[in-house]
Design a protein around this motif. Structure first.
Motif, PDB file in Angstrom:
ATOM      1  N   THR A   1      32.790  15.190  67.144  1.00 37.03           N
ATOM      2  CA  THR A   1      32.769  15.733  68.502  1.00 37.03           C
ATOM      3  C   THR A   1      33.991  15.247  69.282  1.00 37.03           C
ATOM      4  O   THR A   1      34.563  16.003  70.065  1.00 37.03           O
ATOM      5  CB  THR A   1      31.480  15.330  69.249  1.00 37.03           C
ATOM      6  OG1 THR A   1      31.330  13.920  69.147  1.00 37.03           O
ATOM      7  CG2 THR A   1      30.265  16.001  68.640  1.00 37.03           C
ATOM      8  N   ASP A   2      34.404  14.005  69.046  1.00 41.44           N
ATOM      9  CA  ASP A   2      35.574  13.488  69.775  1.00 41.44           C
ATOM     10  C   ASP A   2      36.839  14.252  69.440  1.00 41.44           C
ATOM     11  O   ASP A   2      37.595  14.654  70.326  1.00 41.44           O
ATOM     12  CB  ASP A   2      35.794  11.994  69.457  1.00 41.44           C
ATOM     13  CG  ASP A   2      34.768  11.124  70.155  1.00 41.44           C
ATOM     14  OD1 ASP A   2      34.078  11.646  71.059  1.00 41.44           O
ATOM     15  OD2 ASP A   2      34.654   9.930  69.792  1.00 41.44           O
TER      16      ASP A   2
ATOM     17  N   LEU B   1      36.719  17.727  70.791  1.00 35.98           N
ATOM     18  CA  LEU B   1      36.980  17.782  72.231  1.00 35.98           C
ATOM     19  C   LEU B   1      38.486  17.706  72.508  1.00 35.98           C
ATOM     20  O   LEU B   1      39.012  18.392  73.386  1.00 35.98           O
ATOM     21  CB  LEU B   1      36.233  16.651  72.937  1.00 35.98           C
ATOM     22  CG  LEU B   1      36.199  16.755  74.462  1.00 35.98           C
ATOM     23  CD1 LEU B   1      35.518  18.047  74.908  1.00 35.98           C
ATOM     24  CD2 LEU B   1      35.482  15.552  75.061  1.00 35.98           C
TER      25      LEU B   1
ATOM     26  N   ARG C   1      35.399  21.446  80.484  1.00 35.13           N
ATOM     27  CA  ARG C   1      35.216  20.255  79.673  1.00 35.13           C
ATOM     28  C   ARG C   1      33.738  19.878  79.577  1.00 35.13           C
ATOM     29  O   ARG C   1      33.246  19.510  78.505  1.00 35.13           O
ATOM     30  CB  ARG C   1      36.029  19.093  80.257  1.00 35.13           C
ATOM     31  CG  ARG C   1      35.941  17.854  79.392  1.00 35.13           C
ATOM     32  CD  ARG C   1      36.627  16.646  79.999  1.00 35.13           C
ATOM     33  NE  ARG C   1      36.348  15.490  79.174  1.00 35.13           N
ATOM     34  CZ  ARG C   1      37.208  14.955  78.328  1.00 35.13           C
ATOM     35  NH1 ARG C   1      38.423  15.452  78.201  1.00 35.13           N
ATOM     36  NH2 ARG C   1      36.869  13.905  77.601  1.00 35.13           N
ATOM     37  N   SER C   2      33.030  19.990  80.676  1.00 34.50           N
ATOM     38  CA  SER C   2      31.620  19.572  80.627  1.00 34.50           C
ATOM     39  C   SER C   2      30.806  20.515  79.730  1.00 34.50           C
ATOM     40  O   SER C   2      29.906  20.069  79.007  1.00 34.50           O
ATOM     41  CB  SER C   2      31.023  19.490  82.026  1.00 34.50           C
ATOM     42  OG  SER C   2      31.244  20.690  82.724  1.00 34.50           O
TER      43      SER C   2
ATOM     44  N   GLU D   1      31.580  19.511  76.141  1.00 33.93           N
ATOM     45  CA  GLU D   1      30.845  18.309  75.728  1.00 33.93           C
ATOM     46  C   GLU D   1      29.407  18.639  75.360  1.00 33.93           C
ATOM     47  O   GLU D   1      28.886  18.166  74.354  1.00 33.93           O
ATOM     48  CB  GLU D   1      30.872  17.268  76.866  1.00 33.93           C
ATOM     49  CG  GLU D   1      32.222  16.602  77.015  1.00 33.93           C
ATOM     50  CD  GLU D   1      32.378  15.832  78.325  1.00 33.93           C
ATOM     51  OE1 GLU D   1      33.394  15.133  78.457  1.00 33.93           O
ATOM     52  OE2 GLU D   1      31.492  15.945  79.217  1.00 33.93           O
TER      53      GLU D   1
ATOM     54  N   GLU E   1      27.742  18.371  71.657  1.00 31.18           N
ATOM     55  CA  GLU E   1      26.611  17.464  71.458  1.00 31.18           C
ATOM     56  C   GLU E   1      25.418  18.216  70.863  1.00 31.18           C
ATOM     57  O   GLU E   1      24.755  17.728  69.940  1.00 31.18           O
ATOM     58  CB  GLU E   1      26.210  16.807  72.782  1.00 31.18           C
ATOM     59  CG  GLU E   1      25.161  15.708  72.582  1.00 31.18           C
ATOM     60  CD  GLU E   1      24.624  15.131  73.883  1.00 31.18           C
ATOM     61  OE1 GLU E   1      25.149  15.499  74.963  1.00 31.18           O
ATOM     62  OE2 GLU E   1      23.671  14.333  73.803  1.00 31.18           O
TER      63      GLU E   1
END
Ligand SMILES: Nc1ncnc2c1ncn2[C@@H]1O[C@H](COP(=O)(O)OP(=O)(O)OP(=O)(O)O)[C@@H](O)[C@H]1O
Lengths: 59, 303
Positions: free
Chosen positions: B113-114, B117, B146-147, B150, B154
């Protein structure tokens, strides 16, 4: 209109009409509930609830 | 000829094929994949004496394995195992297009995920996350902040099975409210249509409005190259128009000029009922012409 035949909806037990020229394996929408039904055999026509779509299904 | 039609659901597409084959007097063996068992050396009985098998499996996993088995038994199958392999996976699809020099949307793959992103932030917003396997526009995400990114990452990492941990991130293409589907046989277009929608997903399966599309020289060239890049066969090549002057304006988008095309995907068990309804061309007839010529070629090769 195509020829229709009468058969039993496996989910509700109701009499439903479906096209007479269905094939084994074909998916028809139940006119009673809209559910997808699979033609298991023809002559006589028997139906079952169609299997759910799976994630890797597609074109 | 005798044609084996591999299926697990007879949809309108399969039905159109079946009637065309039968109308021409071909023998058809309908083979329900759910009833078959595959050994290592000899084909199951249902495949005996078929000249060619048409793979219409809806499930990618089945399609991939069965085409391999048929290869091993030397039973001719369309599309081939190699084509199915490339087309069923968006990563392999993108790599093949890029390697062949076909314009395709900029894409990056990340495994955590990192790092996903980071990729998304580098693309900027909006961008697109797609599952590597799947179809009909399902589980595709247009990422606008961005939110949101994320949250989507997730969810995928927590709820998805392992394939959803392959993060396939793509630039958002400012297409003119539509994309183009070309159905082709060995790179030669049979017919094409546009699929328009106010939603960013313009899949016919999502109810997009379809119109016939006239294949121009550039599309013809791209389809030929793209088809060859994945090993040919009966394919659905999906393109978007790029460099459109005012993609958001519905008035100009249908008529507006564009700079080029980008190919986002090639499908190997292509649906054609929507196309058949949209155009004057008889798509199943063209598909069966192609099957016949395949079998003829195969027979010539063995004598
Ligand atoms: N990068 C992109 N930018 C903008 N729109 C896109 C992008 N990729 C795909 N789309 C839109 O989303 C739709 C679905 O995309 P795509 O064909 O990749 O998904 P799919 O689920 O594999 O569909 P299919 O049923 O064609 O296999 C396309 O019809 C197109 O309109």
């Amino acid at each position: 209109m195509a020829d229709m035949i009468t058969t039993e909806d496996p989910l509700t037990g109701e009499e439903i009409e479906i096209p007479a020229d269905v094939e084994a394996g074909e998916i028809v929408d139940s006119p009673a509930t809209g559910a997808e039904l699979e033609v298991i055999s023809v002559d006589p026509v028997t139906l079952e609830e169609a299997p759910e779509l799976e994630e890797d299904w597609g074109e | 000829m005798k044609v084996g039609l591999l299926y697990s659901r007879i949809r309108r597409d399969e039905k159109l094929l079946l009637s065309e084959l039968r109308d021409r007097g071909h023998e058809v063996a309908k083979i329900d994949v759910r009833d078959e068992q595959f050994g290592l050396s000899d084909p199951p009985e249902s495949f005996e004496s078929v000249d060619i098998v048409v793979d219409r499996c809806l499930a990618t996993s089945r399609s991939l394995y069965i085409t391999r088995f048929l290869d091993a038994y030397d039973v001719p199958v369309v599309n081939s195992a190699a084509t199915a392999d490339v087309c069923s996976d968006k990563v392999k699809n993108s790599l093949a297009l890029e390697r062949a020099g076909v314009p395709t949307p900029a894409t990056e793959v990340a495994f955590t995920t990192d790092s996903a992103l980071e990729t998304i932030e580098a693309f900027g917003y909006p961008c697109v996350i797609k599952p590597v396997v799947g179809s009909w526009g399902r589980l595709m995400a247009k990422v606008e902040s961005r939110s949101a990114a994320e949250a989507i990452l997730e969810h995928k990492a927590t709820l998805g099975h392992y394939q959803h941990k392959v993060f396939y991130v793509q630039e958002f293409v400012e297409k003119p409210g539509r994309d183009i589907r070309v159905v082709a046989v060995d790179g030669e277009p049979i017919a094409a249509m546009t699929r328009s929608s106010d939603h960013w997903l313009t899949n016919a399966a999502k109810g997009a409005d379809v119109q016939p599309f006239e294949v121009d020289d550039r599309v013809r060239e791209l389809v030929a190259t793209a088809s060859e890049a994945v090993g040919g066969g009966l394919l659905g090549v999906d393109l978007m128009e790029t460099g459109v002057s005012e993609p958001d304006d519905s008035e100009t988008r249908e008529t507006g000029s564009h700079a080029d095309y980008t190919v986002h995907e090639i499908n190997h068990t292509v649906e054609f009922k929507a196309l058949n309804d949209a155009v004057d061309v008889d798509v199943p007839a063209a598909a069966v012409d192609w099957l016949e010529s395949n079998v003829e070629r195969g027979t010539e090769a063995t004598v």
